[in-house]
Design a protein around this motif. Structure first.
Motif, PDB file in Angstrom:
ATOM      1  N   GLY A 109      19.796  13.254  68.691  1.00 56.27           N
ATOM      2  CA  GLY A 109      20.805  14.040  68.011  1.00 56.27           C
ATOM      3  C   GLY A 109      22.133  13.311  68.033  1.00 56.27           C
ATOM      4  N   GLU A 110      23.106  13.799  67.260  1.00 59.16           N
ATOM      5  CA  GLU A 110      24.424  13.164  67.245  1.00 59.16           C
ATOM      6  C   GLU A 110      25.475  14.146  66.753  1.00 59.16           C
ATOM      7  OE1 GLU A 110      23.569   9.944  64.497  1.00 59.16           O
ATOM      8  OE2 GLU A 110      24.433  11.072  62.834  1.00 59.16           O
ATOM      9  N   TYR A 111      26.710  13.911  67.150  1.00 58.54           N
ATOM     10  CA  TYR A 111      27.827  14.716  66.652  1.00 58.54           C
ATOM     11  C   TYR A 111      29.126  13.949  66.845  1.00 58.54           C
ATOM     12  CZ  TYR A 111      28.848  16.098  71.564  1.00 58.54           C
ATOM     13  OH  TYR A 111      29.153  16.115  72.913  1.00 58.54           O
ATOM     14  N   VAL A 112      30.147  14.388  66.121  1.00 58.83           N
ATOM     15  CA  VAL A 112      31.465  13.751  66.183  1.00 58.83           C
ATOM     16  C   VAL A 112      32.353  14.538  67.126  1.00 58.83           C
ATOM     17  CG1 VAL A 112      33.565  13.272  64.840  1.00 58.83           C
ATOM     18  CG2 VAL A 112      31.309  12.649  63.936  1.00 58.83           C
ATOM     19  N   MET A 113      33.095  13.819  67.937  1.00 60.05           N
ATOM     20  CA  MET A 113      33.968  14.420  68.944  1.00 60.05           C
ATOM     21  C   MET A 113      35.256  13.607  69.044  1.00 60.05           C
ATOM     22  SD  MET A 113      31.727  12.937  72.093  1.00 60.05           S
ATOM     23  CE  MET A 113      30.322  12.781  70.979  1.00 60.05           C
ATOM     24  N   VAL A 114      36.119  14.015  69.949  1.00 60.40           N
ATOM     25  CA  VAL A 114      37.342  13.265  70.229  1.00 60.40           C
ATOM     26  C   VAL A 114      37.155  12.511  71.543  1.00 60.40           C
ATOM     27  CG1 VAL A 114      39.839  13.353  70.566  1.00 60.40           C
ATOM     28  CG2 VAL A 114      38.720  15.031  69.066  1.00 60.40           C
ATOM     29  N   TYR A 115      37.188  11.190  71.470  1.00 58.87           N
ATOM     30  CA  TYR A 115      37.230  10.363  72.668  1.00 58.87           C
ATOM     31  C   TYR A 115      38.698  10.180  73.042  1.00 58.87           C
ATOM     32  CZ  TYR A 115      32.388   8.975  71.630  1.00 58.87           C
ATOM     33  OH  TYR A 115      31.033   8.963  71.384  1.00 58.87           O
ATOM     34  N   TYR A 116      39.009  10.270  74.339  1.00 59.45           N
ATOM     35  CA  TYR A 116      40.409  10.104  74.709  1.00 59.45           C
ATOM     36  C   TYR A 116      40.562   9.315  76.004  1.00 59.45           C
ATOM     37  CZ  TYR A 116      40.132  13.861  78.275  1.00 59.45           C
ATOM     38  OH  TYR A 116      39.826  14.631  79.377  1.00 59.45           O
TER      39      TYR A 116
ATOM     40  N   PHE B 182      29.038   6.510  72.504  1.00 64.44           N
ATOM     41  CA  PHE B 182      29.155   6.950  73.890  1.00 64.44           C
ATOM     42  C   PHE B 182      28.612   5.926  74.882  1.00 64.44           C
ATOM     43  CE2 PHE B 182      28.299   9.448  77.671  1.00 64.44           C
ATOM     44  CZ  PHE B 182      29.328  10.367  77.706  1.00 64.44           C
ATOM     45  N   GLY B 183      27.382   5.470  74.671  1.00 62.58           N
ATOM     46  CA  GLY B 183      26.782   4.531  75.603  1.00 62.58           C
ATOM     47  C   GLY B 183      27.543   3.220  75.694  1.00 62.58           C
ATOM     48  N   ARG B 184      28.019   2.762  74.559  1.00 57.22           N
ATOM     49  CA  ARG B 184      28.778   1.508  74.563  1.00 57.22           C
ATOM     50  C   ARG B 184      30.089   1.656  75.330  1.00 57.22           C
ATOM     51  NH1 ARG B 184      30.690  -2.082  69.317  1.00 57.22           N
ATOM     52  NH2 ARG B 184      31.913  -3.609  70.519  1.00 57.22           N
ATOM     53  N   LEU B 185      30.763   2.784  75.149  1.00 57.48           N
ATOM     54  CA  LEU B 185      32.013   2.990  75.885  1.00 57.48           C
ATOM     55  C   LEU B 185      31.761   3.026  77.391  1.00 57.48           C
ATOM     56  CD1 LEU B 185      33.951   5.635  73.729  1.00 57.48           C
ATOM     57  CD2 LEU B 185      33.795   3.149  73.459  1.00 57.48           C
ATOM     58  N   LYS B 186      30.669   3.674  77.792  1.00 60.79           N
ATOM     59  CA  LYS B 186      30.331   3.716  79.213  1.00 60.79           C
ATOM     60  C   LYS B 186      30.133   2.309  79.769  1.00 60.79           C
ATOM     61  CE  LYS B 186      27.251   6.532  80.880  1.00 60.79           C
ATOM     62  NZ  LYS B 186      28.023   7.093  82.011  1.00 60.79           N
ATOM     63  N   ASP B 187      29.582   1.446  78.961  1.00 60.13           N
ATOM     64  CA  ASP B 187      29.283   0.088  79.405  1.00 60.13           C
ATOM     65  C   ASP B 187      30.511  -0.818  79.385  1.00 60.13           C
ATOM     66  OD1 ASP B 187      27.275  -2.024  80.087  1.00 60.13           O
ATOM     67  OD2 ASP B 187      27.914  -2.841  78.154  1.00 60.13           O
ATOM     68  N   GLU B 188      31.387  -0.654  78.402  1.00 61.64           N
ATOM     69  CA  GLU B 188      32.433  -1.651  78.174  1.00 61.64           C
ATOM     70  C   GLU B 188      33.822  -1.261  78.669  1.00 61.64           C
ATOM     71  OE1 GLU B 188      32.554  -3.302  74.261  1.00 61.64           O
ATOM     72  OE2 GLU B 188      30.368  -3.504  74.121  1.00 61.64           O
ATOM     73  N   ILE B 189      34.114   0.022  78.804  1.00 61.14           N
ATOM     74  CA  ILE B 189      35.461   0.389  79.259  1.00 61.14           C
ATOM     75  C   ILE B 189      35.550   0.215  80.771  1.00 61.14           C
ATOM     76  CG2 ILE B 189      37.133   2.267  79.506  1.00 61.14           C
ATOM     77  CD1 ILE B 189      36.223   3.339  76.827  1.00 61.14           C
ATOM     78  N   LYS B 190      36.409  -0.693  81.189  1.00 61.85           N
ATOM     79  CA  LYS B 190      36.546  -1.026  82.612  1.00 61.85           C
ATOM     80  C   LYS B 190      37.944  -0.774  83.157  1.00 61.85           C
ATOM     81  CE  LYS B 190      32.362  -2.873  82.450  1.00 61.85           C
ATOM     82  NZ  LYS B 190      31.189  -2.185  83.045  1.00 61.85           N
ATOM     83  N   THR B 191      38.925  -0.596  82.259  1.00 61.90           N
ATOM     84  CA  THR B 191      40.322  -0.598  82.714  1.00 61.90           C
ATOM     85  C   THR B 191      40.983   0.774  82.701  1.00 61.90           C
ATOM     86  OG1 THR B 191      41.078  -1.127  80.470  1.00 61.90           O
ATOM     87  CG2 THR B 191      40.620  -2.976  81.953  1.00 61.90           C
ATOM     88  N   PHE B 192      40.297   1.806  82.222  1.00 56.52           N
ATOM     89  CA  PHE B 192      40.897   3.139  82.231  1.00 56.52           C
ATOM     90  C   PHE B 192      39.801   4.193  82.268  1.00 56.52           C
ATOM     91  CE2 PHE B 192      40.580   1.895  77.736  1.00 56.52           C
ATOM     92  CZ  PHE B 192      39.969   2.995  77.138  1.00 56.52           C
ATOM     93  N   ASP B 193      40.191   5.387  82.675  1.00 52.80           N
ATOM     94  CA  ASP B 193      39.275   6.522  82.690  1.00 52.80           C
ATOM     95  C   ASP B 193      39.307   7.185  81.330  1.00 52.80           C
ATOM     96  OD1 ASP B 193      37.492   8.377  83.635  1.00 52.80           O
ATOM     97  OD2 ASP B 193      38.980   9.547  84.745  1.00 52.80           O
ATOM     98  N   TRP B 194      38.172   7.670  80.862  1.00 53.82           N
ATOM     99  CA  TRP B 194      38.104   8.268  79.531  1.00 53.82           C
ATOM    100  C   TRP B 194      37.183   9.476  79.542  1.00 53.82           C
ATOM    101  CZ3 TRP B 194      33.385   8.394  76.841  1.00 53.82           C
ATOM    102  CH2 TRP B 194      32.360   7.621  77.396  1.00 53.82           C
ATOM    103  N   GLY B 195      37.310  10.290  78.507  1.00 50.12           N
ATOM    104  CA  GLY B 195      36.467  11.474  78.392  1.00 50.12           C
ATOM    105  C   GLY B 195      36.349  11.885  76.947  1.00 50.12           C
TER     106      GLY B 195
END
Length: 450
Positions: free
Chosen positions: A174-181, A305-318
């Motif tokens: 499944g998939e949906y659009v959200m706000v990443y911040y 989502f999965g890519r952000l989990k893998d590549e974001i190293k310098t800040f916290d996100w949600g």
């Protein structure tokens, strides 16, 4: 692009069923039955099979789907040791723009990922370019694993209209659009997670005042058109979605949600919420900008989502659902389709079987995807569990509104061009709506004529 089981079935029932399937679906056994679907289920001839399975998809290697499909390829190779897998990772745009030409030649794959909906998979099905998978869907158990709502984008009638007719693809996420911040950026500016549109715009005003462009954007591909549609959905109800997506009533592009969405989009550009030079940027540019911390907000899909989990190293996100809207872009995921010209259809069916197994589905869920046939207790990653929970909340409230390019063939390119003009301010909101109204109206008339 989406949903309709029949002329009289409501989308509300479809969306609710998505939530049920994602919440409750837990599969037993390791694969569906069917010839050659696994060593124990087949005729015992897997080791003797030879040949090549030519497979295309456009998921990033470190995205949730890319990780899961790599695992499926690994399993396939183990179970078909004498079959070579010729895998090519294609760009979304390559397949989106050239699929008809490719599948009309002898250069196409045996199986590929393709976009769902009337304008894409439906069009190819109506042209006879995709294999009818109805018999396989029944015999291999795909129909049992997928709720009716998810089956909607798999089935197309003779005109290429989704929701009824034969199976021409298999969705397995499944998939949906959200706000990443960027949580760190929000905290540094004393901004709480917004729950209303007023709070959301106030947050972006704060970033602009601090000299930061809030939203990462891309006008040269899908993100800008999706933002317009999401803004329109803040002014819309289910009847609008039925009219826009399913042609129940004519859509007035100069009034109502569509026009209001264009006006809000224009206001956001003028207020500096998104950069005017983003008109020429692609989705990859948008994603890398957010990953690099260059802007604190990205409005896009769960496919990141999965890519952000893998590549974001310098800040916290949600993430959070788009404020002030009961409806959001969302659907089943893209489809595995088997071209009519495929020379290795049985191998393609075996690969689809593998992607539906709990082993692959659970990996998909724990990697940041939204599985459709996973064991819920096996999703151990907290961020992934929240992602799936938010989707279930959205779907359970009849909040899935599909995507703006779905209604008619060729509309994707129309939207891209129109909202590039909106970003660079070369067209007014009314002119942007005029630019998309003609192709939409003509396309709907063509589809309805059959």
């Amino acid at each position: 692009m989406f949903r309709r089981r029949s002329r009289t079935t409501t989308i509300a029932a479809a969306a609710a069923a998505v939530a049920v399937s994602l919440t409750l679906a837990a599969c037993s056994g390791s694969s569906s039955s069917g010839s050659g679907s696994s060593p124990e289920a087949g005729s015992g001839s897997a080791a003797a099979e030879t040949g090549t399975l030519k497979l295309w998809h456009y998921e990033s290697a470190n995205g949730a789907m890319g990780i899961a499909w790599d695992k499926a390829i690994e399993i396939f190779k183990t179970e078909h040791p004498n079959v070579q897998v010729d895998f090519e990772r294609k760009a979304f745009e390559q397949i989106q723009q050239n699929a008809g030409m490719i599948l009309s030649s002898d250069e196409g794959p045996d199986i590929m990922e393709y976009n769902k909906g009337n304008a894409t998979a439906g069009l190819l099905a109506s042209q006879g370019l995709l294999t009818d998978l109805t018999e396989q869907a029944q015999s291999r158990g795909w129909a049992d694993k997928l709720a009716p709502s998810l089956q909607t984008t798999a089935r197309y009638d003779e005109r290429g209209v989704m929701g009824s007719g034969n199976w021409y693809g298999v969705p397995n996420y499944g998939e949906y659009v959200m706000v990443y911040y960027n949580k760190d950026a929000f905290s540094a500016n004393n901004i709480a997670v917004p729950t209303t549109m007023d709070e959301f715009t106030a947050a972006m005003d704060t970033f602009v005042a601090a000299g930061t462009t809030p939203i990462c954007m891309a006008g040269a591909e899908y993100p800008a058109g999706q933002l317009w549609y999401q803004l329109a959905l803040t002014q819309a109800d289910r009847s609008f979605v039925d009219d826009y997506q399913l042609y129940k009533n004519p859509v007035d592009f100069q009034n109502g949600p569509t026009a209001k969405g264009a006006e809000l989009f224009d206001q956001w550009v003028q207020k500096g919420y998104l950069a005017k030079d983003s008109a020429s940027l692609k989705a990859e540019d948008m994603g890398t900008a957010f990953i690099g911390g260059k802007c604190p907000i990205m409005i896009s899909g769960s496919w990141w989502f999965g890519r952000l989990k893998d590549e974001i190293k310098t800040f916290d996100w949600g993430t959070f659902l788009f404020p002030g809207a009961k409806l959001s872009l969302g659907s089943s995921g893209n489809l595995w389709v088997v071209p009519q010209a495929s020379q290795n259809k049985d191998l393609a069916y075996d690969f689809i079987d593998i992607t539906m197994r709990p082993e692959v589905q659970n990996l998909l869920g724990n990697s940041g995807g939204i599985p459709v046939a996973a064991d819920p207790s096996a999703i151990t990653d907290p961020q992934s569990a929240e992602l799936i929970k938010n989707f279930n909340t959205l779907a359970g409230n009849d909040g899935l509104a599909f995507y703006p390019d779905w209604p008619v063939p060729g509309f994707y390119d129309v939207l891209v061009s129109a909202f590039q003009s909106a970003i660079n301010q070369s067209k007014t909101p009314a002119e942007v709506m005029t630019a998309i109204e003609g192709p939409y109206t003509e396309g709907v008339a063509s589809v309805q004529a059959g």
